[in-house]
Design a protein around this motif. Structure first.
Motif, PDB file in Angstrom:
ATOM      1  N   ASP A 302       0.853  -1.182   0.000  1.00 20.50           N
ATOM      2  CA  ASP A 302       0.000   0.000   0.000  1.00 20.50           C
ATOM      3  C   ASP A 302       0.891   1.235   0.000  1.00 20.50           C
ATOM      4  N   LEU A 303       1.154   1.752  -1.198  1.00 22.53           N
ATOM      5  CA  LEU A 303       1.921   2.982  -1.363  1.00 22.53           C
ATOM      6  C   LEU A 303       1.022   4.086  -1.911  1.00 22.53           C
ATOM      7  N   SER A 304      -0.227   4.045  -1.481  1.00 26.30           N
ATOM      8  CA  SER A 304      -1.218   4.995  -2.002  1.00 26.30           C
ATOM      9  C   SER A 304      -0.929   6.426  -1.571  1.00 26.30           C
ATOM     10  N   GLY A 305      -0.050   6.613  -0.585  1.00 24.84           N
ATOM     11  CA  GLY A 305       0.345   7.970  -0.207  1.00 24.84           C
ATOM     12  C   GLY A 305       1.241   8.614  -1.247  1.00 24.84           C
ATOM     13  N   ILE A 306       1.841   7.791  -2.107  1.00 20.21           N
ATOM     14  CA  ILE A 306       2.670   8.328  -3.205  1.00 20.21           C
ATOM     15  C   ILE A 306       1.790   8.615  -4.412  1.00 20.21           C
ATOM     16  N   ALA A 307       0.997   7.597  -4.774  1.00 21.71           N
ATOM     17  CA  ALA A 307       0.104   7.759  -5.931  1.00 21.71           C
ATOM     18  C   ALA A 307      -0.825   6.558  -6.024  1.00 21.71           C
ATOM     19  N   GLY A 308      -1.950   6.739  -6.680  1.00 19.12           N
ATOM     20  CA  GLY A 308      -2.846   5.622  -6.956  1.00 19.12           C
ATOM     21  C   GLY A 308      -3.542   5.077  -5.726  1.00 19.12           C
ATOM     22  N   GLU A 309      -4.016   3.825  -5.862  1.00 18.40           N
ATOM     23  CA  GLU A 309      -4.716   3.140  -4.771  1.00 18.40           C
ATOM     24  C   GLU A 309      -3.837   2.011  -4.241  1.00 18.40           C
ATOM     25  N   LYS A 310      -4.280   1.390  -3.138  1.00 11.18           N
ATOM     26  CA  LYS A 310      -3.570   0.239  -2.604  1.00 11.18           C
ATOM     27  C   LYS A 310      -3.455  -0.818  -3.698  1.00 11.18           C
ATOM     28  N   GLY A 311      -2.254  -1.367  -3.869  1.00 10.45           N
ATOM     29  CA  GLY A 311      -2.025  -2.399  -4.878  1.00 10.45           C
ATOM     30  C   GLY A 311      -1.533  -1.870  -6.209  1.00 10.45           C
ATOM     31  N   ASP A 312      -1.633  -0.542  -6.404  1.00  9.99           N
ATOM     32  CA  ASP A 312      -1.172   0.033  -7.674  1.00  9.99           C
ATOM     33  C   ASP A 312       0.353   0.061  -7.763  1.00  9.99           C
TER      34      ASP A 312
END
Length: 382
Positions: A302-312
């Protein structure tokens, strides 16, 4: 003047960095037989930036491994304070740079971009990763430039492809002069007891008894520690086992090797080999052995804080390349760490001492009590 809160927060990050070091050192020497060099600060900094873009259990795994406080605001405050303090250090040359290479037309979250800019003093540049050879050349050229051409070819073009979205890079360069330089005419060949069965001839620097050095005789480690001061608030510490073949025993106590021991000023005669080390580490394996696994898993990251959603987004590479040159003049060292993110579908005797480093030893380089490089010398190569 910093208030106590700022001082405490800064101290917490310094302690986190210095605690991260023995954890990674243990993992690195499991696979390495020879000389080792690692920059805990380079790795801690770029991974802390990555952590700021992680969420949930992905963030928690990385936070624990990095020994960071359980408060994002505290982390950011500490990182900014430490990097600012190190950047303004006078007397030695220390350059720390963070940079994000972002896929062309891929949008990074504004908050993460702001954190990278204002906390980590990071820059960003859009790049076409599908042109992998050109992209690798662009990244490597930047690293070479900021490390005074000491770190070359940090990233291989085959690591980059149409799935790569972000490459996070930290580059660190240090150059400092000994407070008391070793005389060029004092350098001589000595026997270095590399192992029980192997003795090699090496160039060793010598100094007459001097009170500019401080020493610690540590019974707990069965070792002597020598601190060699440098201009600016920097120094190198050599940790020498009492026994010629005592490195393995010393490394078994690595959690205690980098403690801030109490050094005493006394006359010390020094004999220290010149050495150069260039080293590359796959931090992906090291981190996974320390329990950081979700960030590498396309199912769990879960790098959704960088970009996109969890799993992206998922991290597919964390590499570090380091260089150090220890000579009569002083120390020159450099490091670069990158995180590639992809998308998937003591005590002492107060008397004259001799410090004869004629067998394998551990060393670390610190600036304002922050350990920026550490390693071991099995065979001094120069």
């Amino acid at each position: 003047m910093e208030d106590m809160t700022d001082v405490d927060v800064t101290k917490e990050f310094v302690e986190a960095n210095n605690s991260f070091l023995p954890s990674i050192y243990k993992e690195i020497v499991k696979e390495e037989k020879g000389n080792v060099l690692v920059s805990p600060l380079s790795a801690e900094t770029i991974l802390a930036l990555t952590h700021s873009g992680c969420r949930g259990e992905t963030a928690e795994e990385l936070r624990i491994a990095l020994h960071l406080p359980d408060d994002p605001a505290k982390i950011q405050s500490a990182v900014k304070a430490v990097l600012s303090d190190l950047k303004t250090n006078e007397g030695c040359k220390l350059f720390i740079a963070n940079k994000m290479y972002i896929k062309k037309d891929f949008s990074i979250n504004d908050e993460f971009q702001k954190t990278a800019n204002t906390v980590y003093f990071g820059d960003s540049e859009n790049i076409d990763f599908t042109m992998n050879e050109r992209a690798a050349e662009t990244i490597n050229s930047w690293v070479e430039k900021v490390t005074e051409n000491k770190i070359k070819n940090l990233i291989q073009s085959q690591v980059l492809n149409n799935l790569t979205r972000v490459i996070l890079v930290n580059a660190l360069y240090f150059k400092g002069a000994w407070y008391q330089k070793f005389s060029l005419t004092g350098t001589k060949k000595i026997k270095f007891y590399k192992s029980k069965n192997e003795v090699v001839k090496v160039d060793a620097m010598t100094s007459e008894p001097s009170k500019n050095y401080t020493i610690c005789i540590c019974k707990e480690l069965n070792a002597k520690l020598l601190e060699l001061p440098m201009h600016g608030d920097a120094s190198m510490v050599i940790v020498l086992p009492d026994k010629r073949h005592g490195l393995a025993d010393l490394e078994s106590k690595i959690d205690k090797v980098f403690f801030p021991y109490r050094f005493y000023s006394t006359e010390v005669k020094v004999l220290l080999p010149k050495f150069k080390i260039e080293h590359q580490i796959d931090f992906s394996a090291v981190l996974q052995n320390l329990g950081v696994r979700r960030i590498f898993s396309e199912d769990d990251a879960d790098l959704s804080g960088i970009a996109g959603e969890k799993g992206d987004l998922v991290v597919n590479a964390v590499l570090q390349k380091t260089f150090i040159d220890v000579s009569e003049e002083g120390v020159e060292a450099a490091s670069a760490t990158n995180v590639a993110i992809s998308v998937f579908y003591s005590s002492a005797k107060k008397r004259r001492e001799k410090f004869i480093a004629d067998h394998p030893f551990i060393f670390y380089l610190k600036v304002k009590n922050v350990i920026i490089f550490a390693g071991r010398v099995i065979e001094p190569c120069y």
